[in-house]
Design a protein around this motif. Structure first.
Motif, PDB file in Angstrom:
ATOM      1  N   LEU A 142      -7.977   4.466  88.705  1.00 39.11           N
ATOM      2  CA  LEU A 142      -6.617   4.668  89.256  1.00 39.11           C
ATOM      3  C   LEU A 142      -5.875   5.563  88.544  1.00 39.11           C
ATOM      4  CD1 LEU A 142      -5.989   0.713  89.303  1.00 39.11           C
ATOM      5  CD2 LEU A 142      -6.556   2.248  91.166  1.00 39.11           C
ATOM      6  N   GLY A 143      -6.556   6.966  88.054  1.00 38.00           N
ATOM      7  CA  GLY A 143      -5.763   7.724  87.426  1.00 38.00           C
ATOM      8  C   GLY A 143      -5.844   7.694  86.041  1.00 38.00           C
ATOM      9  N   VAL A 144      -6.271   6.815  85.223  1.00 36.59           N
ATOM     10  CA  VAL A 144      -6.606   6.599  83.859  1.00 36.59           C
ATOM     11  C   VAL A 144      -8.259   6.570  83.429  1.00 36.59           C
ATOM     12  CG1 VAL A 144      -6.064   5.124  82.016  1.00 36.59           C
ATOM     13  CG2 VAL A 144      -4.514   5.055  83.839  1.00 36.59           C
ATOM     14  N   ILE A 145      -8.281   7.484  82.355  1.00 36.57           N
ATOM     15  CA  ILE A 145      -9.837   7.764  82.071  1.00 36.57           C
ATOM     16  C   ILE A 145     -10.111   6.658  80.941  1.00 36.57           C
ATOM     17  CG2 ILE A 145     -11.136   9.421  80.840  1.00 36.57           C
ATOM     18  CD1 ILE A 145      -9.492  11.587  82.069  1.00 36.57           C
ATOM     19  N   ILE A 146     -11.025   6.022  80.978  1.00 35.02           N
ATOM     20  CA  ILE A 146     -11.331   4.957  80.206  1.00 35.02           C
ATOM     21  C   ILE A 146     -12.646   5.070  79.581  1.00 35.02           C
ATOM     22  CG2 ILE A 146     -12.076   2.202  80.061  1.00 35.02           C
ATOM     23  CD1 ILE A 146     -10.486   1.820  82.473  1.00 35.02           C
ATOM     24  N   ASP A 147     -12.673   5.224  78.058  1.00 37.81           N
ATOM     25  CA  ASP A 147     -13.854   5.727  77.489  1.00 37.81           C
ATOM     26  C   ASP A 147     -14.541   4.401  76.834  1.00 37.81           C
ATOM     27  OD1 ASP A 147     -12.772   5.053  74.434  1.00 37.81           O
ATOM     28  OD2 ASP A 147     -11.026   5.980  75.398  1.00 37.81           O
ATOM     29  N   SER A 148     -15.891   4.576  76.231  1.00 40.82           N
ATOM     30  CA  SER A 148     -16.728   3.413  75.927  1.00 40.82           C
ATOM     31  C   SER A 148     -16.066   2.688  74.719  1.00 40.82           C
ATOM     32  CB  SER A 148     -17.953   4.016  75.421  1.00 40.82           C
ATOM     33  OG  SER A 148     -17.990   4.960  74.435  1.00 40.82           O
ATOM     34  N   LYS A 149     -14.921   3.017  73.799  1.00 36.86           N
ATOM     35  CA  LYS A 149     -14.503   2.337  72.996  1.00 36.86           C
ATOM     36  C   LYS A 149     -13.100   1.884  73.330  1.00 36.86           C
ATOM     37  CE  LYS A 149     -17.450   4.017  69.267  1.00 36.86           C
ATOM     38  NZ  LYS A 149     -17.667   4.751  67.957  1.00 36.86           N
ATOM     39  N   LEU A 150     -12.563   2.272  74.509  1.00 37.01           N
ATOM     40  CA  LEU A 150     -11.214   1.837  74.988  1.00 37.01           C
ATOM     41  C   LEU A 150     -10.355   2.264  73.842  1.00 37.01           C
ATOM     42  CD1 LEU A 150     -10.489   0.307  77.244  1.00 37.01           C
ATOM     43  CD2 LEU A 150      -9.792  -1.771  75.989  1.00 37.01           C
ATOM     44  N   THR A 151     -10.356   3.634  73.431  1.00 35.28           N
ATOM     45  CA  THR A 151      -9.295   4.268  72.757  1.00 35.28           C
ATOM     46  C   THR A 151      -8.490   5.121  73.491  1.00 35.28           C
ATOM     47  OG1 THR A 151     -10.766   6.226  72.400  1.00 35.28           O
ATOM     48  CG2 THR A 151     -11.082   4.435  70.761  1.00 35.28           C
ATOM     49  N   HIS A 181      -6.232 -13.389  93.517  1.00 34.25           N
ATOM     50  CA  HIS A 181      -5.529 -12.700  92.744  1.00 34.25           C
ATOM     51  C   HIS A 181      -6.054 -11.402  91.963  1.00 34.25           C
ATOM     52  CE1 HIS A 181      -3.157 -16.771  92.307  1.00 34.25           C
ATOM     53  NE2 HIS A 181      -2.908 -16.414  93.537  1.00 34.25           N
ATOM     54  N   ASN A 182      -7.281 -11.233  92.019  1.00 35.27           N
ATOM     55  CA  ASN A 182      -7.762 -10.081  91.476  1.00 35.27           C
ATOM     56  C   ASN A 182      -7.624  -8.984  92.517  1.00 35.27           C
ATOM     57  OD1 ASN A 182      -8.533 -11.394  88.981  1.00 35.27           O
ATOM     58  ND2 ASN A 182     -10.583 -11.997  89.868  1.00 35.27           N
ATOM     59  N   GLN A 183      -6.727  -9.015  93.478  1.00 31.36           N
ATOM     60  CA  GLN A 183      -6.571  -7.641  94.398  1.00 31.36           C
ATOM     61  C   GLN A 183      -5.317  -7.300  94.015  1.00 31.36           C
ATOM     62  OE1 GLN A 183      -6.546  -4.983  95.904  1.00 31.36           O
ATOM     63  NE2 GLN A 183      -8.170  -5.707  97.566  1.00 31.36           N
ATOM     64  N   TYR A 184      -4.996  -6.323  93.440  1.00 25.21           N
ATOM     65  CA  TYR A 184      -3.842  -5.679  93.251  1.00 25.21           C
ATOM     66  C   TYR A 184      -3.154  -4.429  93.881  1.00 25.21           C
ATOM     67  CZ  TYR A 184      -4.656  -8.005  88.838  1.00 25.21           C
ATOM     68  OH  TYR A 184      -5.149  -9.016  87.765  1.00 25.21           O
ATOM     69  N   GLY A 185      -3.818  -4.292  94.983  1.00 25.96           N
ATOM     70  CA  GLY A 185      -3.601  -3.256  95.739  1.00 25.96           C
ATOM     71  C   GLY A 185      -2.969  -3.785  97.048  1.00 25.96           C
ATOM     72  N   PHE A 186      -1.858  -3.286  97.653  1.00 23.92           N
ATOM     73  CA  PHE A 186      -0.973  -3.507  98.698  1.00 23.92           C
ATOM     74  C   PHE A 186      -0.634  -5.098  98.728  1.00 23.92           C
ATOM     75  CE2 PHE A 186      -4.675  -0.743 100.506  1.00 23.92           C
ATOM     76  CZ  PHE A 186      -3.517   0.271 100.491  1.00 23.92           C
ATOM     77  N   THR A 187      -0.139  -5.390  97.388  1.00 28.06           N
ATOM     78  CA  THR A 187       0.199  -6.855  97.068  1.00 28.06           C
ATOM     79  C   THR A 187       1.502  -6.790  96.356  1.00 28.06           C
ATOM     80  OG1 THR A 187      -2.262  -7.600  96.743  1.00 28.06           O
ATOM     81  CG2 THR A 187      -0.574  -8.914  96.124  1.00 28.06           C
ATOM     82  N   PRO A 188       2.468  -7.654  96.832  1.00 28.78           N
ATOM     83  CA  PRO A 188       3.728  -7.663  96.544  1.00 28.78           C
ATOM     84  C   PRO A 188       4.060  -7.937  95.010  1.00 28.78           C
ATOM     85  CG  PRO A 188       3.647  -9.016  98.361  1.00 28.78           C
ATOM     86  CD  PRO A 188       2.339  -8.678  97.986  1.00 28.78           C
ATOM     87  N   GLN A 189       4.809  -7.193  94.248  1.00 27.66           N
ATOM     88  CA  GLN A 189       4.856  -7.336  92.743  1.00 27.66           C
ATOM     89  C   GLN A 189       3.747  -6.786  91.873  1.00 27.66           C
ATOM     90  OE1 GLN A 189       8.053  -8.185  92.093  1.00 27.66           O
ATOM     91  NE2 GLN A 189       8.692  -8.218  94.211  1.00 27.66           N
ATOM     92  N   THR A 190       2.906  -6.174  92.469  1.00 25.23           N
ATOM     93  CA  THR A 190       1.740  -5.802  91.568  1.00 25.23           C
ATOM     94  C   THR A 190       1.646  -4.138  91.663  1.00 25.23           C
ATOM     95  OG1 THR A 190      -0.018  -6.101  93.345  1.00 25.23           O
ATOM     96  CG2 THR A 190       0.341  -7.750  91.951  1.00 25.23           C
ATOM     97  N   SER A 191       1.025  -3.480  90.732  1.00 28.23           N
ATOM     98  CA  SER A 191       0.786  -2.165  90.855  1.00 28.23           C
ATOM     99  C   SER A 191      -0.477  -1.743  90.091  1.00 28.23           C
ATOM    100  CB  SER A 191       2.089  -1.423  90.035  1.00 28.23           C
ATOM    101  OG  SER A 191       2.101  -1.765  88.702  1.00 28.23           O
ATOM    102  N   THR A 192      -0.857  -0.411  90.000  1.00 31.52           N
ATOM    103  CA  THR A 192      -1.947   0.203  89.122  1.00 31.52           C
ATOM    104  C   THR A 192      -2.152  -0.310  87.761  1.00 31.52           C
ATOM    105  OG1 THR A 192      -1.003   2.102  88.918  1.00 31.52           O
ATOM    106  CG2 THR A 192      -2.189   2.005  90.820  1.00 31.52           C
TER     107      THR A 192
END
Length: 304
Positions: free
Chosen positions: A273-282, A70-81
């Motif tokens: 996946l196109g989102v920049i994640i920083d060290s403090k999750l801001t 369930h931790n595979q979200y790619g090419f799986t129905p009803q899931t997205s980035t």
């Protein structure tokens, strides 16, 4: 004809001849490396129809038996980035609430779809008890495949022994089956692995930096062993690690994390996946990035 192919487990040889169209990857147009190209495989319509019939039946089997992790979200129905990013941020936020630090490792697999090893795909199909006619057809699909590429008056033809053809109907589904054994490795309870197709994040929480170093290096050794067993390799030059914490106390922030016996580059933010994640999750870095893109676009429209 297609029903007979399914019954006998035969993928006609003439349907397995792919025409390769090399497309430059964005931002690498001026590079002189062969890896700057993404090889698009084109096969005839008859082959595409049979591919679709095959992968639809395989997907029906693996989803109905709940075989895929369930931790595979790619090419799986009803899931997205969005689902993949949400799963990662929830894991990190829980660590912040507990006063823990999180190590986030972004892993890059060399060649991606081109690195899928057919024997491993077939082994996983056996493990999920795939119907025999579908297994036989998939095995035949991987055999005697050829690829051709033409440039001016030169035409090259090669036998293909590895990989899922890019832009094929079978590629995404067979890739998920190949990658599933990685996601099912016995990771420690403090670790979570999230994948979207071939983009993978390894997340680990711990109370101290020293503890998190030990755990992450143990997990990466498992992943390296899986890669070696499945005839593929993770790129230690493109893979990155980031230490995430909101603790204000003084403590060591440098991580010594190794992949393929080489130290991974530590960063203060990474793009997933196109989102920049920083060290403090801001998400401040991501907002700045999007703002700059919008400003350039508005300026361009204004000039036009």
């Amino acid at each position: 004809m297609y029903n007979e192919c399914l019954r006998q487990g035969v993928f006609p040889k003439r349907r397995k001849i792919a025409k390769i169209i090399p497309i430059s990857k964005p931002g690498k147009e001026n590079s002189e490396e062969a890896s700057k190209y993404r090889p698009i495989s084109l096969i005839n319509i008859g082959g595409k129809v049979l591919e679709k019939a095959l992968i639809n039946r395989i997907n029906y089997h693996v989803y109905s038996t709940d075989y895929l992790n369930h931790n595979q979200y790619g090419f799986t129905p009803q899931t997205s980035t969005i689902d993949a990013i949400k799963a990662a941020t929830e894991f990190i936020e829980e660590g912040f609430r507990r006063g823990e630090v999180t190590a986030t490792v972004s892993l890059d697999i060399e060649g991606a779809f081109n690195s899928a090893w057919p024997p491993s795909v077939l082994y996983n199909l056996q493990e999920c008890e795939c119907p025999r006619n579908l297994y036989n057809l998939t095995r035949n699909y991987f055999s005697q495949r050829t690829a051709t590429m033409s440039n001016n008056n030169i035409k090259l033809e090669r036998i293909v022994t590895k990989g899922c053809p890019q832009v094929s109907h079978c590629g995404p589904g067979l890739w998920n089956i190949f990658y599933n054994s990685l996601l099912k490795l016995k990771f420690l309870k403090r670790t979570k692995v999230i994948a979207f197709a071939d983009d993978i994040l390894l997340l680990t929480r711990a109370k101290t930096v020293r503890e998190i170093e030990n755990i992450v290096n143990i997990e990466l050794r498992k992943i390296s062993a899986w890669a070696k067993h499945n005839k593929t390799r993770f790129n230690d030059q493109k893979s990155k690690v980031m230490l995430m914490t909101r603790r204000k106390r003084r403590e060591r922030k440098e991580l010594e994390i190794y992949l393929n016996n080489k130290p991974l580059k530590q960063v203060n933010n990474l793009k997933y996946l196109g989102v920049i994640i920083d060290s403090k999750l801001t998400f401040i870095d991501h907002i700045k990035h999007v703002t700059e893109k919008c400003t350039k676009l508005i300026f361009t429209l204004k000039i036009g």
